[in-house]
Design a protein around this motif. Structure first.
Motif: not given
Length: 322
Positions: A29-37, A42-43, A107-112, A207-216
Motif C-alpha cells: 500500500s502507499d500508506l505513509e506517515i509524513p516524517a515530522p508527525i 514520540s515527543l 529501553i524502549s519508551a513506547v514499549t513501556f 496519539v499512541l495508536t497513531f504512533f504504533l501505526l507508524d511503528m508498524g
C-alpha cells in the motif's frame, strides 16, 4: 500460559493499528506517515508519561521501595550490556556486539507506554515513579557499550570525545524531555495535572495508536534487513528479552514490587532502544553496522514485546506471585 491475556492485548486498538501498519507494507500500500508527525507524537508520549510520572512521584514520596527500584533499574542497565556482549561475541565482531549489547541494555519508551496502557485496560494499578526508572535506564547502557569497545577493540583504546559521549547519553532529546517533564510534574503536582489533564490524558491513547501505526510501517520495512543477520540474531532478539524479563521479575519479587510495577520493570529490562542508543552508536562506533542493531531491536524485539512479551511477562508474574 493464559492465551486470553495475549488475545486481550492483541485486540487493543493500538496493537491492531500496529498490525495494520505492517500489513500496509506487506501488501505494498502507499500508506505513509509524513516524517515530522511520528517525531512529534514520540515527543508528546514522552512528555505525557513523564509529566504523569512526576505527579505520581510527588504523591507517593521517595520511599525505600522507590530507591531500591531505581537502583535496580540502573544496575540492570549496566549489567545487561555486559553479558549480552559476550553472547554476541560468539558470532559478531567487537563493534557490532557492543552496539547491539548497548541497544538491549537500554529501553524502549513506547514499549513501556504500551505496557502501561495494557495494565490500565486490565484495571491493574501501577506507580508513577516507574517513569523515573525508565529515565535512568537509557544512558548507562551507552556508556557501558563504549567501555566494552575501548577494552576489546582489536585496534586498542579509541580516542573518544567523552564530553560529547556524555552529552549524547544524558542530554539526548528523549532523555532530556522525559526527565524535564518528570521534574515539572513533581514541581506542579496535582494542580499541574488538573491544568494539563485534557491534553496529557484525553489525547494519550489516540496519539499512541497513531504512533504504533507508524511503528508498524517502520518495523515491516526493517524486516528485510533481518535476511542479512541470519538465525542467530533473530533468536537472540526473542530469547534475550525473555531472559532479561525473567531476571527483572526475580529482582521485582525480591524488592517486593506490586504486580503492576513488576510488569513495567520486567518490560524495561526486556526492551531494546531503537532511537536514542542507535543514534549514539552511529556517532561513536561508526564501525558497527546499523542494520544489525536497529533491525533486531525494531523489527523483532519491539513487535515481540508489544504483542506477546507483555502478556507473557504478566503471566509469569501471576504464576510467580501466586
Amino acid at each position: 500460559m493464559d492465551l486470553s491475556l495475549i488475545v486481550s492485548n492483541i485486540l487493543n486498538p493500538p496493537i491492531l493499528f500496529f498490525f495494520l501498519g505492517m500489513i500496509a507494507v506487506f501488501v505494498k500500500s502507499d500508506l505513509e506517515i509524513p516524517a515530522p508527525i511520528p517525531k512529534l507524537f514520540s515527543l508528546y508520549l514522552l512528555f505525557a508519561i513523564g509529566f504523569k510520572g512526576g505527579v505520581e512521584l510527588i504523591k507517593s514520596g521517595v520511599t525505600q521501595e522507590v530507591i531500591l527500584t531505581l537502583a535496580a533499574a540502573m544496575m540492570m542497565a549496566c549489567i545487561v550490556p555486559i553479558y549480552t556482549f559476550f553472547i554476541l561475541k560468539w558470532k559478531l565482531d567487537t563493534y557490532d556486539a557492543a552496539a547491539i549489547a548497548a541497544t538491549y541494555g537500554s529501553i524502549s519508551a513506547v514499549t513501556f507506554i504500551t505496557a502501561s496502557a495494557f495494565l490500565t485496560e486490565l484495571g491493574i494499578t501501577f506507580d508513577g515513579y516507574m517513569v523515573a526508572a525508565l529515565a535512568l535506564m537509557e544512558s548507562p547502557a551507552i556508556i557501558v557499550g563504549l567501555i566494552l569497545v575501548n577494552i576489546f577493540a582489536a585496534d586498542g583504546k579509541r580516542d573518544l570525545s567523552w564530553p560529547e559521549v556524555l552529552q549524547e547519553a544524558f542530554l539526548n532529546s528523549s532523555v532530556f524531555l522525559l526527565v524535564g517533564s518528570l521534574f515539572i510534574g513533581v514541581l506542579t503536582g496535582e494542580h499541574g495535572w488538573k491544568v494539563l489533564e485534557p491534553f496529557t490524558q484525553g489525547l494519550f491513547y489516540g496519539v499512541l495508536t497513531f504512533f504504533l501505526l507508524d511503528m508498524g510501517l517502520v518495523a515491516a520495512r526493517r524486516i528485510k534487513d533481518l535476511q542479512k543477520t541470519g538465525v542467530f540474531l533473530i533468536l537472540f532478539a526473542i530469547l534475550i528479552p525473555i531472559l532479561n524479563a525473567g531476571i527483572g521479575l526475580v529482582i521485582a519479587k525480591f524488592i517486593g514490587m506490586p504486580r503492576g510495577d513488576s510488569l513495567l520493570f520486567a518490560v524495561l529490562c526486556a526492551s531494546a532502544s531503537y532511537i536514542a542508543v542507535p543514534a549514539a552508536m552511529r556517532m561513536t562506533v561508526p564501525e558497527a553496522n546499523p542494520s544489525l542493531y536497529v533491525s533486531t531491536a525494531l523489527a523483532v524485539t519491539f513487535p515481540f514485546n508489544i504483542i506477546v512479551g507483555i502478556p507473557l511477562y504478566l503471566y509469569g508474574i501471576n504464576l510467580f506471585w501466586s
